[in-house]
Design a protein around this motif. Structure first.
Motif, mmCIF file in Angstrom:
data_model
loop_
_atom_site.group_PDB
_atom_site.id
_atom_site.type_symbol
_atom_site.label_atom_id
_atom_site.label_comp_id
_atom_site.label_asym_id
_atom_site.label_seq_id
_atom_site.Cartn_x
_atom_site.Cartn_y
_atom_site.Cartn_z
ATOM 1 N N PRO A 71 -11.104 25.504 7.877
ATOM 2 C CA PRO A 71 -12.108 25.527 8.943
ATOM 3 C C PRO A 71 -11.516 25.174 10.300
ATOM 4 O O PRO A 71 -10.448 24.567 10.385
ATOM 5 C CB PRO A 71 -13.121 24.474 8.493
ATOM 6 C CG PRO A 71 -12.367 23.602 7.564
ATOM 7 C CD PRO A 71 -11.340 24.452 6.902
ATOM 8 N N SER A 72 -12.216 25.571 11.354
ATOM 9 C CA SER A 72 -11.736 25.292 12.708
ATOM 10 C C SER A 72 -11.622 23.798 12.938
ATOM 11 O O SER A 72 -12.482 23.028 12.514
ATOM 12 C CB SER A 72 -12.720 25.854 13.728
ATOM 13 O OG SER A 72 -12.660 27.240 13.710
ATOM 14 N N GLN A 73 -10.551 23.399 13.580
ATOM 15 C CA GLN A 73 -10.422 21.998 13.958
ATOM 16 C C GLN A 73 -9.787 21.913 15.333
ATOM 17 O O GLN A 73 -9.105 22.830 15.772
ATOM 18 C CB GLN A 73 -9.584 21.248 12.932
ATOM 19 C CG GLN A 73 -8.229 21.879 12.691
ATOM 20 C CD GLN A 73 -7.343 21.004 11.836
ATOM 21 O OE1 GLN A 73 -7.565 19.817 11.725
ATOM 22 N NE2 GLN A 73 -6.315 21.581 11.260
ATOM 23 N N LEU A 82 -6.368 20.729 24.655
ATOM 24 C CA LEU A 82 -7.211 20.618 23.472
ATOM 25 C C LEU A 82 -7.506 22.035 22.981
ATOM 26 O O LEU A 82 -8.196 22.792 23.658
ATOM 27 C CB LEU A 82 -8.506 19.906 23.828
ATOM 28 C CG LEU A 82 -9.393 19.546 22.650
ATOM 29 C CD1 LEU A 82 -8.780 18.408 21.869
ATOM 30 C CD2 LEU A 82 -10.774 19.159 23.129
ATOM 31 N N ILE A 83 -6.967 22.398 21.799
ATOM 32 C CA ILE A 83 -7.175 23.763 21.327
ATOM 33 C C ILE A 83 -7.925 23.746 20.003
ATOM 34 O O ILE A 83 -7.913 22.751 19.288
ATOM 35 C CB ILE A 83 -5.840 24.518 21.148
ATOM 36 C CG1 ILE A 83 -4.917 23.698 20.255
ATOM 37 C CG2 ILE A 83 -5.180 24.799 22.468
ATOM 38 C CD1 ILE A 83 -3.697 24.427 19.831
ATOM 39 N N THR A 84 -8.583 24.853 19.716
ATOM 40 C CA THR A 84 -9.295 25.006 18.446
ATOM 41 C C THR A 84 -8.492 25.945 17.559
ATOM 42 O O THR A 84 -8.137 27.033 17.973
ATOM 43 C CB THR A 84 -10.680 25.621 18.699
ATOM 44 O OG1 THR A 84 -11.269 24.945 19.797
ATOM 45 C CG2 THR A 84 -11.554 25.469 17.485
ATOM 46 N N VAL A 85 -8.200 25.480 16.327
ATOM 47 C CA VAL A 85 -7.336 26.244 15.435
ATOM 48 C C VAL A 85 -8.036 26.446 14.102
ATOM 49 O O VAL A 85 -8.655 25.519 13.581
ATOM 50 C CB VAL A 85 -6.021 25.477 15.190
ATOM 51 C CG1 VAL A 85 -5.095 26.292 14.321
ATOM 52 C CG2 VAL A 85 -5.351 25.140 16.489
ATOM 53 N N ASP A 163 -6.397 31.758 14.290
ATOM 54 C CA ASP A 163 -6.860 31.856 15.671
ATOM 55 C C ASP A 163 -6.499 30.586 16.420
ATOM 56 O O ASP A 163 -6.780 29.488 15.938
ATOM 57 C CB ASP A 163 -8.375 32.055 15.657
ATOM 58 C CG ASP A 163 -8.848 32.849 16.852
ATOM 59 O OD1 ASP A 163 -7.974 33.240 17.648
ATOM 60 O OD2 ASP A 163 -10.053 33.069 16.981
ATOM 61 N N ILE A 164 -5.875 30.732 17.567
ATOM 62 C CA ILE A 164 -5.617 29.582 18.430
ATOM 63 C C ILE A 164 -6.424 29.790 19.697
ATOM 64 O O ILE A 164 -6.154 30.724 20.446
ATOM 65 C CB ILE A 164 -4.118 29.456 18.763
ATOM 66 C CG1 ILE A 164 -3.316 29.279 17.471
ATOM 67 C CG2 ILE A 164 -3.876 28.297 19.696
ATOM 68 C CD1 ILE A 164 -1.830 29.186 17.672
#
Lengths: 306, 156
Positions: A71-73, A82-85, A163-164
């Motif tokens: 899941p996205s973190q 601050l990125i969502t991966v 996805d980054i």
């Protein structure tokens, strides 16, 4: 009636015993068999017989390759972005016994391991590195997670970061940066073009100047040469005339002069402006000249007798 | 109608055959390779009763015995009836499918363990100490670990 009930109970017992003892495992699974709760063996796909009442089926392990969605973190990179991966993990159980009894919640364990390692790996990289080095991130994650899941009889075949996503304002400034880069390049190219053009123009002008000067110089040279030649010819002619005079008679010159004189008179007479006719002032001198001509004629024609 | 129904003093061969058919349908509805053995036992018992009529308790006892026999005989012979032998053995063979392949060492094998690249993934390998980049042959597989041996002449 009594023996009949016994028989019916017996038949039921046989049926239940069969139900407990005949196990058919579907392809792609392995079932663990426990004897009094202790692991005995793994049942392979197909028809298996186990001892009823003593043996039980413990876990039904899926032996196919499976996909886990990570899941996205949110991850903070080394340069504080601050990125969502999110990502995906492919794994396969190769040892059903270990996967059943060495770890409690296999999926959860694998997932958590992957998530924490994503944080570890990405936290040590800058945003630019993250966006451009996915292969190496995947490889590092795979090495770590695979090593960690090895005691559980699990082979992690691949981990992919899907996805980054940097925050929106960062994406906007990235876009701006890119645009600025391109504009800078365009401006530089423009300036280069102007510079080149100016240089080329100056080069052309220089060449033209040089060529025209060359031309002038050559012309001057040639002119001087021509004058020189002319003078030489003049001198030669004079020399020849004077030689002729020296070797011949002086009257020959008079002949020439007389000829010119008459020619000049003819020119004057036939001039378009015929209102004036200039005649030589002194008739005597004309006569004298005629005398001279006569003399010349005499000289020339070998003295006709009068 | 009442004559047709089986009772505790009279079970006809037809009753057993009907039971077999019902059991077969159940097997199709809920596959578990369990009802099919009982169905086989029912058909066989129907034949037996057709030839020599037996008392009901004896029939029931025979049914139990035949069911167990059917399971054991089935276990022995049905597997071999499958067309093309054991087709299923090609599937889910785990790491043993990799035996015989030549692979490259990605992390030098030291103290007996290292890593090798197989396809686009890496596997843990055990074998003689080998430097990184060497070619090795997979000789066997144990769970997630591959046993490898060096191919002579690929590295000095």
């Amino acid at each position: 009636m009594g023996p009949l009930i016994v028989i019916v109970v017996l038949v039921l017992l046989v049926l239940i015993t069969l139900l407990a003892g005949v196990k058919s495992v579907p392809q792609g699974y392995e079932w663990t068999q426990e004897r009094f709760g202790k692991y005995q063996r793994s049942l392979k796909p197909g028809l298996n017989l186990i001892i009823p009442y003593i043996d039980k089926i413990g876990r039904r392990v899926n032996m196919m390759e499976q996909v886990l969605d990570v899941p996205s973190q949110e991850v903070i990179t080394q340069d504080n972005a601050l990125i969502t991966v999110d990502g995906v993990v492919f794994y396969q159980v190769l040892d059903s016994a270990k996967a059943s009894y060495e770890v409690r919640h296999l999926e959860q364990a694998t997932l958590n391991l992957t998530m924490t390692n994503i944080r570890t790996v990405m936290g040590g990289m800058t945003l630019d590195d993250l966006l451009s080095n996915r292969d190496s991130i995947n490889a590092r994650l795979l090495a770590v997670v695979d090593e960690a899941t090895e005691p559980w009889g699990v082979k992690v075949t691949r981990i992919e970061v899907k996805d980054i996503k940097p925050p929106a304002d960062l994406v906007a400034s990235m876009g701006r940066q890119m645009k600025a880069e391109r504009e800078k390049r365009a401006n530089i190219l423009d300036a280069e073009g102007f510079r080149q053009a100016a240089i080329l123009k100056a080069e052309g002008e220089k060449q033209a100047e040089i060529l025209s000067a060359e031309g002038r110089r050559q012309a001057a040279f040639l002119n001087a040469e021509a004058r020189e030649r002319e003078a030489a010819a003049e001198a030669e002619a004079t020399r020849m005339v004077s030689e002729a005079i020296a070797s011949g008679n002086a009257q020959a010159i008079n002949y020439f002069i007389a000829q010119r004189y008459v020619d000049a008179l003819k020119d004057i007479a036939t001039a378009p402006n015929q209102k004036t006719l200039i005649l030589p002032i002194e008739a005597t001198s004309i006569l004298g000249s005629l005398q001279g001509i006569a003399e010349v004629a005499k000289e020339a024609f070998g003295g006709t007798k009068r | 109608m009442g004559d047709l129904l089986p009772s505790l003093d009279r079970i006809l061969p037809g009753h057993w055959w009907v039971l077999g058919a019902v059991l077969l349908m159940l097997e199709v509805a809920a596959p578990g390779v369990f009802f099919v053995w009982l169905a086989l036992a029912s058909f066989a018992l129907g034949l037996v009763v057709f030839v020599l009529p037996l008392a009901v308790p004896l029939q029931l006892a025979l049914f139990a015995v035949l069911s167990v026999a059917a399971v054991f005989l089935g276990k022995r012979y049905v597997g071999q009836l499958a067309l093309g032998g054991q087709e299923g053995d090609r599937l889910n063979t785990g790491a043993s499918r990799l035996v015989g392949r030549t692979v490259t060492v990605t992390a030098a094998i030291q103290n007996g363990t290292g890593r090798v690249r197989v396809g686009d993934s890496e596997w843990r390998a055990t074998g003689p100490d080998t430097p990184e980049g060497a070619q090795v042959l997979i000789v066997s597989a144990e769970g997630t670990t591959l046993a490898v041996r060096e191919i002579s002449g690929t590295w000095v």
